[in-house]
Design an enzyme around this catalytic site. Structure first.
Site, short mmCIF file in Angstrom:
data_model
loop_
_atom_site.label_atom_id
_atom_site.label_comp_id
_atom_site.label_asym_id
_atom_site.label_seq_id
_atom_site.Cartn_x
_atom_site.Cartn_y
_atom_site.Cartn_z
N GLY A 86 0.79 -1.22 0.00
CA GLY A 86 0.00 0.00 0.00
C GLY A 86 0.82 1.27 0.00
O GLY A 86 0.30 2.34 -0.32
N ARG A 87 2.09 1.17 0.37
CA ARG A 87 2.95 2.36 0.33
C ARG A 87 4.38 1.98 -0.07
O ARG A 87 5.35 2.59 0.35
CB ARG A 87 2.95 3.11 1.67
CG ARG A 87 3.33 2.28 2.88
CD ARG A 87 3.46 3.18 4.08
NE ARG A 87 3.72 2.43 5.30
CZ ARG A 87 4.13 2.98 6.43
NH1 ARG A 87 4.35 4.29 6.49
NH2 ARG A 87 4.32 2.25 7.50
N LYS A 107 9.46 1.84 0.83
CA LYS A 107 8.46 2.15 1.84
C LYS A 107 8.25 3.65 1.82
O LYS A 107 9.21 4.41 1.95
CB LYS A 107 8.93 1.68 3.22
CG LYS A 107 7.88 1.74 4.31
CD LYS A 107 8.41 1.09 5.58
CE LYS A 107 7.35 1.04 6.66
NZ LYS A 107 7.85 0.37 7.89
N ASP A 119 -2.14 7.28 2.71
CA ASP A 119 -1.54 8.26 1.81
C ASP A 119 -0.30 7.72 1.10
O ASP A 119 0.29 8.41 0.27
CB ASP A 119 -1.20 9.56 2.56
CG ASP A 119 -0.18 9.37 3.70
OD1 ASP A 119 0.44 8.29 3.77
OD2 ASP A 119 -0.02 10.30 4.50
N ARG A 173 14.83 -0.46 0.83
CA ARG A 173 15.52 -1.51 1.58
C ARG A 173 15.96 -2.62 0.62
O ARG A 173 15.31 -2.86 -0.40
CB ARG A 173 14.64 -2.08 2.70
CG ARG A 173 13.38 -2.75 2.24
CD ARG A 173 12.75 -3.60 3.35
NE ARG A 173 12.18 -2.82 4.43
CZ ARG A 173 10.88 -2.57 4.56
NH1 ARG A 173 10.02 -2.98 3.65
NH2 ARG A 173 10.43 -1.89 5.59
N ARG A 180 6.36 -12.58 0.32
CA ARG A 180 5.86 -12.81 1.67
C ARG A 180 5.02 -14.09 1.73
O ARG A 180 4.49 -14.55 0.72
CB ARG A 180 4.98 -11.62 2.10
CG ARG A 180 5.67 -10.26 1.97
CD ARG A 180 4.63 -9.14 2.01
NE ARG A 180 5.23 -7.84 1.72
CZ ARG A 180 5.42 -6.89 2.63
NH1 ARG A 180 5.06 -7.09 3.88
NH2 ARG A 180 5.98 -5.74 2.30
N ASP A 251 1.87 -11.50 6.71
CA ASP A 251 2.37 -10.72 5.59
C ASP A 251 3.68 -10.02 5.93
O ASP A 251 4.27 -9.36 5.07
CB ASP A 251 1.32 -9.68 5.14
CG ASP A 251 0.90 -8.76 6.27
OD1 ASP A 251 0.34 -9.28 7.26
OD2 ASP A 251 1.11 -7.54 6.19
N ASN A 252 4.16 -10.19 7.16
CA ASN A 252 5.44 -9.61 7.56
C ASN A 252 6.56 -10.65 7.67
O ASN A 252 7.60 -10.39 8.26
CB ASN A 252 5.30 -8.86 8.89
CG ASN A 252 4.50 -7.59 8.75
OD1 ASN A 252 4.33 -7.08 7.64
ND2 ASN A 252 3.99 -7.06 9.85
#
Length: 467
Positions: A86-87, A107, A119, A173, A180, A251-252
């Site tokens: 999403g970002r 990110k 946003d 990164r 994932r 998801d992490n």
């Protein structure tokens, strides 16, 4: 600048092409020179750095458009099919000097189809926090993604959990893989077994080649075993480093067992199994002492997603390496962090660990100071006796632990000659220190405290000399 063309054969079914945000400014705040050299990007000047990691102009012979990955995941135990990058996005793929395929992911790079009401931005403080945590983990020998570039973008962001408006940034990164657990979960949820098999092929070919097999079922189980082992290895290292990830949603987790998606992380000041990093984790689901259990649970969800390709009993077998990998990692990395060799007898080594960590929990001894003081075992008795917490080491209840420490053979004791081990205290990263690094940046744009902390972390990495 030389690059090997990427091997992204999966873009069309687990990602969406996206455009990066158009930021008003591109002020370079951090550049990982060491890793830039490692992946062939060391010759970029500051203008090139801003062009490729602020505006995200494609790297030569690389992805021509960023890709936002699609995935689902269990968030605090509840399945959420409304996830995805999403970002952030996958910006490029590169190879290191050992020809290992690596992903450059972002990110704070703008909105994507998966942003929902967000946003798509990152606060500058969030970027600084990740730079600190990832560098510190690397210095402690923990498998982790690497902060590659942080560029301040000149926007003012509104946030509910910190003073607003706050400064914005975009972080890139470097990780061995951007894939994932949730990518597999999504394909299973949507009942797309052919695409699930394609994803398994991609992961095995590029990240777990020893899992190859002509039979799809066996290949899938082999892949799960490799991921389980990598995950157990990582979490064993977390527990030795006193690291609390904070948000261990499925998801992490990625398929190569690397620490990433840093959120409300913490490092333990003292041993506390119930320490919880995230203020919103009111049930303590992801508390420090529960991390090994949660890692196993996440792997079980991955195994469930693979049921269209392999039988339940076979997949259960594929999960078995996790516990052994965790235990071996916890034992070996504790000894490595203490600079001593294990006895080699699992029962004796386990008894030592139980006594050592129980003593730390009972006494409230400083986690980082204790490991620092006793690095090298009997070679460090005089250093430990001069420690700020030397009084704790003179108590009778420490005697069994002390006896076990001084009985071990030091591993490469010449490392104790490094200037890092000549100081009275180690580098540490408890929350007060993180806030002390950020405060002068927020108040007067003074970055000297960050640079000093990163220099100290680098000294630790060089002193431990893991490789």
């Amino acid at each position: 600048m030389t690059q090997t063309p990427p091997i992204l054969a999966i873009a069309d079914f687990i990602s969406d092409p996206v455009d990066p945000a158009d930021f008003p400014k591109h002020t370079i705040r951090y550049w990982n020179t060491r890793w830039a050299d490692e992946v062939g990007l060391g010759d970029l000047d500051t203008a090139d750095q801003a062009t490729h990691f602020g505006r995200f102009a494609p790297l030569p012979q690389n992805l021509q458009q960023p890709l936002a990955l699609r995935y689902h995941g269990h968030q605090f135990g509840t399945y959420n099919p409304q996830l995805g990058d999403g970002r952030g996005f996958l910006f490029a793929q590169v190879r290191d000097t050992g020809s290992r395929l690596l992903d450059l992911g972002t990110k704070g790079s703008g909105q994507t189809p998966w942003s929902r009401q967000g946003d798509g931005r990152l606060t500058l403080s969030g970027g600084v926090r990740e730079i600190l945590a990832a560098n510190y983990l690397e210095a402690l020998g923990v498998n982790t993604s690497k902060p590659f570039a942080l560029i301040e973008t000149g926007e003012q962001l509104a946030r509910n959990d910190e003073p607003s408006p706050t400064r914005s940034a975009v972080l890139t990164r470097l990780s061995h893989s951007h894939i994932r657990f949730g990518s597999f979960q999504r394909l299973a949820y949507l009942e797309q077994p052919d695409d699930l098999a394609r994803l398994v092929d991609y992961v095995v070919t590029n990240f777990h080649p020893l899992a190859k097999d002509e039979d799809v079922s066996r290949k899938t189980v082999n892949m799960l075993s490799a991921i389980a082992s990598a995950t157990g290895h990582m979490i064993g290292q977390w527990m030795t480093a006193g690291f609390v990830h904070g948000v261990m949603n499925t998801d992490n987790f990625n398929i190569t067992g690397e620490t990433f998606d840093f959120g409300p992380w913490r490092f333990l000041p003292i041993s506390d199994p119930n320490f919880t990093a995230a203020y919103f984790d009111q049930q303590g689901l992801y508390r420090f002492g529960r991390q090994p259990l949660q890692g196993g649970w996440a792997l079980q969800q991955l195994a469930s997603a693979l049921l269209p390709l392999a039988g339940a009993e076979d997949l259960a077998t594929g999960l078995k390496p996790y516990e052994r990998a965790y235990q071996e990692s916890f034992i070996s990395h504790t000894h490595a962090m203490l600079g001593i060799a294990p006895f080699g007898d699992p029962e004796t080594d386990t008894e030592f660990l139980q006594a050592f960590y129980a003593w730390m929990t009972e006494t409230g001894a400083s986690w980082p100071q204790t490991f620092f003081d006793w690095f090298g075992g009997h070679e460090s008795t005089s250093r430990a006796d001069a420690s700020p917490q030397a009084a704790l080491y003179k108590e009778d209840r420490f005697s069994p632990v002390r006896d076990a420490l001084v009985a071990r053979s030091p591993v490469r004791p010449e490392r104790l000659q490094h200037a890092y081990f000549q100081a009275p205290a180690p580098v540490s990263l408890v929350i007060d220190e993180v806030e002390a690094v950020w405060a002068p940046i927020a108040e007067s744009d003074d970055w000297s405290a960050l640079h000093a902390k990163l220099d100290h972390i680098e000294q630790a990495r060089l002193a431990y000399d893991w490789h």
